[in-house]
Design a protein around this motif. Structure first.
Motif, short mmCIF file in Angstrom:
data_model
loop_
_atom_site.label_atom_id
_atom_site.label_comp_id
_atom_site.label_asym_id
_atom_site.label_seq_id
_atom_site.Cartn_x
_atom_site.Cartn_y
_atom_site.Cartn_z
N ARG A 63 0.84 -1.21 0.00
CA ARG A 63 0.00 0.00 0.00
C ARG A 63 0.87 1.26 0.00
O ARG A 63 0.55 2.25 -0.65
CB ARG A 63 -0.95 -0.02 1.19
N ALA A 64 1.99 1.23 0.72
CA ALA A 64 2.88 2.39 0.78
C ALA A 64 3.56 2.67 -0.55
O ALA A 64 3.99 3.81 -0.80
CB ALA A 64 3.93 2.18 1.87
N GLN A 65 3.66 1.65 -1.43
CA GLN A 65 4.30 1.83 -2.74
C GLN A 65 3.36 2.44 -3.77
O GLN A 65 3.81 2.88 -4.84
CB GLN A 65 4.80 0.48 -3.28
N VAL A 66 2.06 2.44 -3.49
CA VAL A 66 1.06 2.86 -4.47
C VAL A 66 0.56 4.27 -4.12
O VAL A 66 0.12 4.52 -3.00
CB VAL A 66 -0.11 1.85 -4.50
N ASP A 67 0.63 5.16 -5.11
CA ASP A 67 0.15 6.53 -4.91
C ASP A 67 -1.30 6.54 -4.46
O ASP A 67 -2.11 5.73 -4.96
CB ASP A 67 0.24 7.33 -6.22
N PRO A 68 -1.66 7.46 -3.56
CA PRO A 68 -3.06 7.54 -3.11
C PRO A 68 -4.07 7.71 -4.26
O PRO A 68 -5.17 7.19 -4.19
CB PRO A 68 -3.07 8.76 -2.18
N GLU A 69 -3.67 8.41 -5.33
CA GLU A 69 -4.58 8.56 -6.47
C GLU A 69 -4.90 7.21 -7.11
O GLU A 69 -6.02 6.96 -7.53
CB GLU A 69 -3.98 9.50 -7.54
N LEU A 70 -3.88 6.35 -7.20
CA LEU A 70 -4.12 5.01 -7.75
C LEU A 70 -4.92 4.15 -6.78
O LEU A 70 -5.71 3.30 -7.20
CB LEU A 70 -2.80 4.31 -8.11
N GLN A 71 -4.73 4.35 -5.49
CA GLN A 71 -5.56 3.64 -4.51
C GLN A 71 -7.03 4.01 -4.71
O GLN A 71 -7.91 3.15 -4.63
CB GLN A 71 -5.11 3.96 -3.09
N ASP A 72 -7.29 5.29 -4.99
CA ASP A 72 -8.66 5.73 -5.26
C ASP A 72 -9.21 5.08 -6.53
O ASP A 72 -10.38 4.70 -6.58
CB ASP A 72 -8.73 7.25 -5.39
N VAL A 73 -8.38 4.97 -7.56
CA VAL A 73 -8.81 4.30 -8.79
C VAL A 73 -9.15 2.85 -8.48
O VAL A 73 -10.20 2.34 -8.90
CB VAL A 73 -7.72 4.39 -9.89
N MET A 74 -8.28 2.17 -7.74
CA MET A 74 -8.54 0.77 -7.37
C MET A 74 -9.84 0.64 -6.58
O MET A 74 -10.59 -0.32 -6.77
CB MET A 74 -7.38 0.21 -6.55
N ALA A 75 -10.11 1.60 -5.70
CA ALA A 75 -11.32 1.55 -4.87
C ALA A 75 -12.59 1.58 -5.72
O ALA A 75 -13.65 1.14 -5.28
CB ALA A 75 -11.32 2.71 -3.87
N SER A 76 -12.47 2.07 -6.97
CA SER A 76 -13.64 2.14 -7.85
C SER A 76 -13.83 0.86 -8.69
O SER A 76 -14.82 0.75 -9.41
CB SER A 76 -13.52 3.35 -8.77
N TRP A 77 -12.88 -0.06 -8.61
CA TRP A 77 -13.00 -1.27 -9.42
C TRP A 77 -14.22 -2.07 -8.97
O TRP A 77 -14.47 -2.24 -7.77
CB TRP A 77 -11.76 -2.15 -9.29
N PRO A 78 -14.97 -2.63 -9.92
CA PRO A 78 -16.13 -3.43 -9.55
C PRO A 78 -15.72 -4.80 -9.03
O PRO A 78 -14.64 -5.30 -9.32
CB PRO A 78 -16.89 -3.56 -10.87
N TYR A 79 -16.59 -5.40 -8.25
CA TYR A 79 -16.38 -6.76 -7.77
C TYR A 79 -16.87 -7.78 -8.80
O TYR A 79 -16.48 -8.94 -8.74
CB TYR A 79 -17.10 -6.98 -6.44
N GLU A 80 -17.71 -7.33 -9.70
CA GLU A 80 -18.30 -8.25 -10.68
C GLU A 80 -18.69 -7.47 -11.93
O GLU A 80 -19.17 -6.34 -11.83
CB GLU A 80 -19.54 -8.87 -10.03
N ILE A 81 -18.48 -8.08 -13.08
CA ILE A 81 -18.95 -7.53 -14.36
C ILE A 81 -19.71 -8.66 -15.04
O ILE A 81 -19.21 -9.77 -15.17
CB ILE A 81 -17.78 -7.07 -15.26
#
Length: 183
Positions: A63-81
């Motif tokens: 988590r410390a290696q990943v920019d907070p902006e990318l963490q926010d992008v990841m947080a938007s990923w769906p659990y299912e498509i």
């Protein structure tokens, strides 16, 4: 379109670079996996019983290696498509969610049509692609259940993936591949 059903980060030295590559690949659709969830949201409090100190330390480091902006992008990923592909209802997910909303259900170590029918009982699709458990699998029960396998964290130096070829007159062809790589 490329669907990434297994964890994008979690076991490897370059999580920021992996995410940059995935997010800049045209047509890439990333789904939320267990390591992705931990990277995006952090370790839940209280820490889950199954998470030992080494796993927790790896999660904190990743988590410390990943920019907070990318963490926010990841947080938007769906659990299912779920999409219709050449007239077939196809589902893509990392693994079924725990009914309590606390991550994912336990891995079925030896998947077969019976336990996969039970595992995915609430999912209405003809073909279900999933990840989480790293060995490749392809079983037919109520639906066709396909785990392409790990792209790089299995016991062998082989990246596994599956391709759906859509032909308007012949329908779908599903082929599994294993590409060796140098560890």
């Amino acid at each position: 379109t490329i669907y990434h059903t297994d964890g994008a980060v979690g076991t490897g030295p370059y999580p920021q670079e992996v995410l940059d590559r995935l997010l800049h690949t045209p047509g890439m659709r990333c789904l939320m996996g267990n390591h992705d969830e931990l990277c995006a949201f952090g370790i839940p409090e209280p820490r889950p019983d199954w998470m030992d100190d080494l796993f927790a330390a790896n999660t904190v480091w990743t988590r410390a290696q990943v920019d907070p902006e990318l963490q926010d992008v990841m947080a938007s990923w769906p659990y299912e498509i779920i999409e219709t592909v050449a007239g077939h209802l196809v589902a893509f997910l990392h693994y079924p969610l725990d009914p309590r909303g606390c991550g994912f259900v336990d891995i079925v170590p030896e998947p077969d049509r019976g336990n996969l029918d039970e595992l995915f009982r609430g999912l209405q699709a003809e073909i279900i692609f999933y990840g989480h458990h790293h060995p490749a699998a392809d079983h037919t029960g109520r639906a066709r259940y396909i785990n392409p396998g790990s792209l790089g964290c299995g016991p062998e130096a082989v990246a596994r993936f599956t391709v759906i070829d859509v032909d308007l007159k012949d329908g779908l062809t599903i082929q599994h591949y294993a590409a060796p790589y140098d560890r």
